[in-house]
Design an enzyme around this catalytic site. Structure first.
Site, PDB file in Angstrom:
ATOM      1  N   LYS A 249       0.840  -1.205   0.000  1.00 17.22           N
ATOM      2  CA  LYS A 249       0.000   0.000   0.000  1.00 17.22           C
ATOM      3  C   LYS A 249       0.874   1.254   0.000  1.00 17.22           C
ATOM      4  O   LYS A 249       0.629   2.199  -0.748  1.00 17.22           O
ATOM      5  CB  LYS A 249      -0.937  -0.013   1.226  1.00 17.22           C
ATOM      6  CG  LYS A 249      -2.080  -1.012   1.062  1.00 17.22           C
ATOM      7  CD  LYS A 249      -2.823  -1.319   2.343  1.00 17.22           C
ATOM      8  CE  LYS A 249      -3.814  -2.460   2.093  1.00 17.22           C
ATOM      9  NZ  LYS A 249      -4.493  -2.951   3.277  1.00 17.22           N
TER      10      LYS A 249
ATOM     11  N   GLN B 121      -4.493  -1.651   9.524  1.00 17.49           N
ATOM     12  CA  GLN B 121      -4.435  -2.986   8.907  1.00 17.49           C
ATOM     13  C   GLN B 121      -5.062  -4.031   9.831  1.00 17.49           C
ATOM     14  O   GLN B 121      -4.713  -4.118  11.007  1.00 17.49           O
ATOM     15  CB  GLN B 121      -2.962  -3.339   8.595  1.00 17.49           C
ATOM     16  CG  GLN B 121      -2.785  -4.635   7.847  1.00 17.49           C
ATOM     17  CD  GLN B 121      -3.404  -4.599   6.445  1.00 17.49           C
ATOM     18  OE1 GLN B 121      -3.257  -3.634   5.709  1.00 17.49           O
ATOM     19  NE2 GLN B 121      -4.107  -5.660   6.081  1.00 17.49           N
TER      20      GLN B 121
ATOM     21  N   ASP C 195     -10.967   3.040   3.969  1.00 16.77           N
ATOM     22  CA  ASP C 195     -11.280   1.612   3.831  1.00 16.77           C
ATOM     23  C   ASP C 195     -12.792   1.405   3.708  1.00 16.77           C
ATOM     24  O   ASP C 195     -13.247   0.318   3.356  1.00 16.77           O
ATOM     25  CB  ASP C 195     -10.784   0.850   5.077  1.00 16.77           C
ATOM     26  CG  ASP C 195      -9.708  -0.161   4.720  1.00 16.77           C
ATOM     27  OD1 ASP C 195      -9.519  -0.433   3.522  1.00 16.77           O
ATOM     28  OD2 ASP C 195      -9.062  -0.677   5.657  1.00 16.77           O
TER      29      ASP C 195
END
Ligand code: NAP
Length: 295
Positions: free
Chosen positions: A54, A98, A121
């Protein structure tokens, strides 16, 4: 018949090229540099490699990216304090924590603490609610990527029978919602199957589009689909290791047999996978534009 391959590698490259131009424009015309922070707790090797990918992608697109790595024994209070700090930081437009987090930390508590305007997200209930209502919001990255794959490979969803396998909060439920929205890339008749579904084959055999997100390697076989079906295979299943130690991956669909009947199919790897990170970048750029009052 052998299916046309829907290449997530190529489509994600095209989107990244567009984003690069957009990021350059934002910087040159408005002095805006999108910023992303990734927060990793612990040393899970898969999570480490996702976070590294990422940050690498963000860097390549000209997005300011910060990586915070915290020890496994980080307390929930300390993580909440970090999220809060990032919520206040003007350089940061997108916050990615994460998952999975260590067991002693309540994931929901952390995700709900992220400012919905920085929730790139798309997991915060505010964004989930807006998605269900069909309002402008951050879409979760994998379902968002599936929409782009369908759209950019010319798959019409309106009036189609879309059968989704798997009802997770990150893939199955959101893609089901998106497919039934009254708008372009929606308007489908949606069936959502799971382990309690009585006759999954009955549904897959009448599907115009199958989206498989179950995590069972090669579950869907050729005799379970009709001719001309479009297959989006979300599954990423490690089924072994190559001689050089690299993981051998399989999707949830038996690619070799199903491609002989399907009209279009995504491969694994190289299908949905590359889209997920790309859509995170797209959401980050969107967040920066919103923060600067440009959208
Ligand atoms: P998950 O949370 O593991 O849930 C799996 C879902 O599949 C559950 O709803 C389960 O039903 C259902 N299921 C399991 N076996 C089934 C069967 N035989 N028939 C019908 N339904 C069945 O799923 P996930 O997190 O969405 O992940 C699914 C797969 O996608 C995994 O391989 C994952 O690695 C992959 N994935 C890939 C990406 C990407 O970027 N490419 C992103 C996310 C996930 P119940 O609810 O009844 O248990």
């Amino acid at each position: 018949m052998s299916a046309e391959i829907i290449s997530g590698t190529e489509i994600s490259k095209a989107i990244k090229d567009e984003l690069k131009v957009e990021v350059t424009d934002l910087k040159e015309k408005h002095g805006v540099v999108p910023g992303l922070v990734t927060i990793l707790v612990g040393e899970n090797p898969a999570s480490q490699s996702y976070v590294a990918a990422k940050n690498k992608t963000a860097h390549a697109l000209g997005i300011h990216s910060e990586q915070v790595t915290l020890p496994e024994d980080t307390t929930e209070a300390d993580l909440l304090a970090l999220v809060d700090k990032c919520n206040m930081d003007d350089k940061i437009n997108g916050i990615l924590v994460q998952l999975p987090l260590p067991k002693h930390i309540d994931e929901a508590k952390i995700l709900y603490a992220i400012d919905p305007d920085k929730d790139v997200d798309g997991f915060h209930p505010v964004n989930v609610g807006k998605m269900v209502l069909g309002e402008q919001c951050f879409l979760p990255c994998t379902p968002h990527g599936i929409l782009e794959l369908l759209e950019r490979s010319g798959v019409e969803t309106s009036g189609k029978e879309v059968v989704i396998l798997g009802r997770s909060n990150i893939v199955g439920k959101p893609i089901a919602n998106l497919m039934l929205q009254k708008r372009h890339s929606g308007n489908a008749t949606v069936t959502l199957c799971h382990t309690r579904t009585k006759d999954t084959d009955f549904h897959t055999r009448r599907a115009d589009i199958i989206i498989a997100a179950v995590g069972v390697p090669n579950l869907v076989k050729a005799d379970q689909v009709k001719d001309g079906v479009v297959i989006i295979d979300v599954g990423v299943n490690r089924i072994g290791k190559s001689k050089n130690g690299k993981a051998i991956l399989a999707g949830d669909v038996d690619f070799d047999s199903v491609r002989e009947k399907a009209a279009k199919i995504t491969p694994v790897p190289g299908g949905v996978g590359p889209m997920t990170i790309t859509m995170l970048m797209k959401n980050t750029v969107q967040a920066a534009k919103q923060a600067a009052g440009l959208e």
